[in-house]
Design an enzyme around this catalytic site. Sequence first.
Site, PDB file in Angstrom:
ATOM      1  N   GLU A   1      44.827  28.966  37.910  1.00 36.86           N
ATOM      2  CA  GLU A   1      44.902  27.949  36.849  1.00 36.86           C
ATOM      3  C   GLU A   1      46.182  27.124  36.968  1.00 36.86           C
ATOM      4  OE1 GLU A   1      44.250  31.038  33.948  1.00 36.86           O
ATOM      5  OE2 GLU A   1      42.366  30.130  33.312  1.00 36.86           O
TER       6      GLU A   1
ATOM      7  N   GLU B   1      39.429  37.574  35.788  1.00 38.04           N
ATOM      8  CA  GLU B   1      39.689  38.083  34.433  1.00 38.04           C
ATOM      9  C   GLU B   1      38.561  38.954  33.901  1.00 38.04           C
ATOM     10  OE1 GLU B   1      40.305  35.002  35.469  1.00 38.04           O
ATOM     11  OE2 GLU B   1      42.150  34.223  34.584  1.00 38.04           O
TER      12      GLU B   1
ATOM     13  N   ALA C   1      48.365  36.260  35.443  1.00 40.00           N
ATOM     14  CA  ALA C   1      49.280  36.648  34.369  1.00 40.00           C
ATOM     15  C   ALA C   1      49.681  38.100  34.582  1.00 40.00           C
ATOM     16  CB  ALA C   1      48.586  36.478  33.027  1.00 40.00           C
TER      17      ALA C   1
ATOM     18  N   GLY D   1      45.587  33.318  36.171  1.00 37.18           N
ATOM     19  CA  GLY D   1      46.560  32.294  35.776  1.00 37.18           C
ATOM     20  C   GLY D   1      47.196  31.607  36.980  1.00 37.18           C
TER      21      GLY D   1
HETATM   22  C1  HXC Z   1      51.061  42.607  37.141  1.00 35.43           C
HETATM   23  C2  HXC Z   1      50.599  42.749  39.361  1.00 35.43           C
HETATM   24  C3  HXC Z   1      49.636  41.735  39.264  1.00 35.43           C
HETATM   25  C4  HXC Z   1      49.431  41.142  37.995  1.00 35.43           C
HETATM   26  C5  HXC Z   1      49.712  42.391  41.307  1.00 35.43           C
HETATM   27  N1  HXC Z   1      50.610  43.124  40.641  1.00 35.43           N
HETATM   28  N2  HXC Z   1      49.101  41.538  40.489  1.00 35.43           N
HETATM   29  N3  HXC Z   1      51.298  43.170  38.306  1.00 35.43           N
HETATM   30  N4  HXC Z   1      50.161  41.609  36.964  1.00 35.43           N
HETATM   31  N5  HXC Z   1      48.563  40.166  37.806  1.00 35.43           N
HETATM   32  C6  HXC Z   1      51.486  44.166  41.191  1.00 35.43           C
HETATM   33  C7  HXC Z   1      50.714  45.437  41.511  1.00 35.43           C
HETATM   34  O1  HXC Z   1      50.559  46.223  40.349  1.00 35.43           O
HETATM   35  C8  HXC Z   1      51.620  46.080  42.535  1.00 35.43           C
HETATM   36  O2  HXC Z   1      52.698  46.709  41.864  1.00 35.43           O
HETATM   37  C9  HXC Z   1      52.176  44.909  43.302  1.00 35.43           C
HETATM   38  O3  HXC Z   1      52.004  43.767  42.446  1.00 35.43           O
HETATM   39  C10 HXC Z   1      51.435  44.633  44.598  1.00 35.43           C
HETATM   40  O4  HXC Z   1      50.062  44.534  44.306  1.00 35.43           O
HETATM   41  P1  HXC Z   1      48.941  45.437  45.032  1.00 35.43           P
HETATM   42  O5  HXC Z   1      47.776  45.493  44.144  1.00 35.43           O
HETATM   43  O6  HXC Z   1      49.517  46.733  45.491  1.00 35.43           O
HETATM   44  O7  HXC Z   1      48.654  44.534  46.318  1.00 35.43           O
HETATM   45  P2  HXC Z   1      47.274  44.377  47.113  1.00 35.43           P
HETATM   46  O8  HXC Z   1      46.633  45.733  47.316  1.00 35.43           O
HETATM   47  O9  HXC Z   1      47.603  43.544  48.301  1.00 35.43           O
HETATM   48  O10 HXC Z   1      46.299  43.581  46.159  1.00 35.43           O
HETATM   49  C11 HXC Z   1      46.617  42.259  45.789  1.00 35.43           C
HETATM   50  C12 HXC Z   1      45.700  41.790  44.605  1.00 35.43           C
HETATM   51  C13 HXC Z   1      45.845  42.810  43.440  1.00 35.43           C
HETATM   52  C14 HXC Z   1      44.262  41.707  45.080  1.00 35.43           C
HETATM   53  C15 HXC Z   1      46.196  40.401  44.240  1.00 35.43           C
HETATM   54  O11 HXC Z   1      47.231  43.022  43.192  1.00 35.43           O
HETATM   55  C16 HXC Z   1      45.186  42.334  42.169  1.00 35.43           C
HETATM   56  O12 HXC Z   1      43.964  42.417  42.049  1.00 35.43           O
HETATM   57  N6  HXC Z   1      46.003  41.872  41.213  1.00 35.43           N
HETATM   58  C17 HXC Z   1      45.532  41.500  39.912  1.00 35.43           C
HETATM   59  C18 HXC Z   1      44.843  40.158  39.966  1.00 35.43           C
HETATM   60  C19 HXC Z   1      44.306  39.750  38.597  1.00 35.43           C
HETATM   61  O13 HXC Z   1      43.513  40.456  38.002  1.00 35.43           O
HETATM   62  N7  HXC Z   1      44.729  38.569  38.095  1.00 35.43           N
HETATM   63  C20 HXC Z   1      44.327  38.069  36.831  1.00 35.43           C
HETATM   64  C21 HXC Z   1      45.256  38.533  35.752  1.00 35.43           C
HETATM   65  S1  HXC Z   1      44.683  37.978  34.165  1.00 35.43           S
HETATM   66  P3  HXC Z   1      53.211  48.175  42.327  1.00 35.43           P
HETATM   67  O14 HXC Z   1      54.231  48.527  41.292  1.00 35.43           O
HETATM   68  O15 HXC Z   1      52.025  49.069  42.369  1.00 35.43           O
HETATM   69  O16 HXC Z   1      53.807  47.936  43.681  1.00 35.43           O
HETATM   70  C22 HXC Z   1      45.145  36.389  34.052  1.00 35.43           C
HETATM   71  C23 HXC Z   1      44.813  35.706  32.768  1.00 35.43           C
HETATM   72  C24 HXC Z   1      45.509  34.404  32.619  1.00 35.43           C
HETATM   73  O17 HXC Z   1      45.693  35.825  34.939  1.00 35.43           O
HETATM   74  C25 HXC Z   1      45.284  33.890  31.237  1.00 35.43           C
HETATM   75  C26 HXC Z   1      46.370  32.984  30.763  1.00 35.43           C
HETATM   76  C27 HXC Z   1      46.341  32.754  29.283  1.00 35.43           C
END
Ligand code: HXC
Length: 258
Positions: free
Chosen positions: A112, A132, A65, A109
């Site tokens: 999921e 998460e 998400a 997400g």
């Molecule tokens: C918003 C995101 C994002 C996310 C990545 N980006 N994931 N933005 N939401 N979930 C953005 C980064 O901020 C970055 O923007 C760009 O995408 C590239 O990501 P990087 O981190 O620079 O890439 P990398 O170093 O290759 O790392 C990849 C990654 C990391 C390991 C996937 O991005 C990461 O950990 N992302 C978050 C993953 C996460 O926590 N997902 C769960 C979310 S909660 P900029 O502007 O800096 O270029 C969820 C709850 C669902 O999903 C519930 C539903 C009800």
Amino acid sequence: MTYTTLLTEEQGAVGLIRLNRPAVLNALNDTLMDELGHALTAFEQQAEIRVIVLTGSDKAFAAGADIAAMRDLSFMQAYQTDFITRNWETLKRIRKPVLAAVAGFALGGGCELAMMCDVIYAADNAKFGQPEVKLGVLPGAGGTQRLPRAVGKAKAMDLCFTGRMLTAQEAEQAGLVARLFPAAELLPETLKIAQQMAAYPLQTLMMIKESIQRAYELPLQEGLLYERRLFQACFATHDQKEGMSAFLEKRPAQFKHE
Ligand code: HXC
């Protein structure tokens, strides 16, 4: 229909949907989920389409998400708007087979969403996880429910407690992924599988989907009865007569999807 967060295309009887927010690794927001619901429903209603493939980019299926869109939500906003999950029921209502082709990250997400699909095919660079916990929340779109059913309690607890990523190989061994392909071959191979499925009778594919879904909802005896009644219903179709006649006459079947 033109979407801002998706690309769609038709390849014969296969409908292809690509998540397309490359700047944020296909992070899911309400716009994307609304558009995805719309695109899936459009393919569902299109008679010539029999199988749907959902994919992302080489780098990410979806990194979860959209954290920027979520961070400042109040409890009431999250609760009342059902952020990104308000369309989950639309995805559940799709009755044609939906195949996920996952390359790169499928996190939170994104993992999921892949699990909402009927089958996951993955590239050897795919990484699955429910990170998460690192953000101070738990999975909110099925991670604590579908993941244990897919990989068992031990791995699901491990993944959700630690937020670590499962490699593609581990995901295949654990049963989350049906088949692995080298990254460059993932989409062509998935589309080939989709075309193969789409040549089979649509009503049979839909019955298989409904019946396997019920394996997770019903007691065994009820599920077996449901399956048997669907099996018997097949004898009212043209394609059952054609499929069995073609076998006995040693010729390819000409299915009419009726
Ligand atoms: C918003 C995101 C994002 C996310 C990545 N980006 N994931 N933005 N939401 N979930 C953005 C980064 O901020 C970055 O923007 C760009 O995408 C590239 O990501 P990087 O981190 O620079 O890439 P990398 O170093 O290759 O790392 C990849 C990654 C990391 C390991 C996937 O991005 C990461 O950990 N992302 C978050 C993953 C996460 O926590 N997902 C769960 C979310 S909660 P900029 O502007 O800096 O270029 C969820 C709850 C669902 O999903 C519930 C539903 C009800």
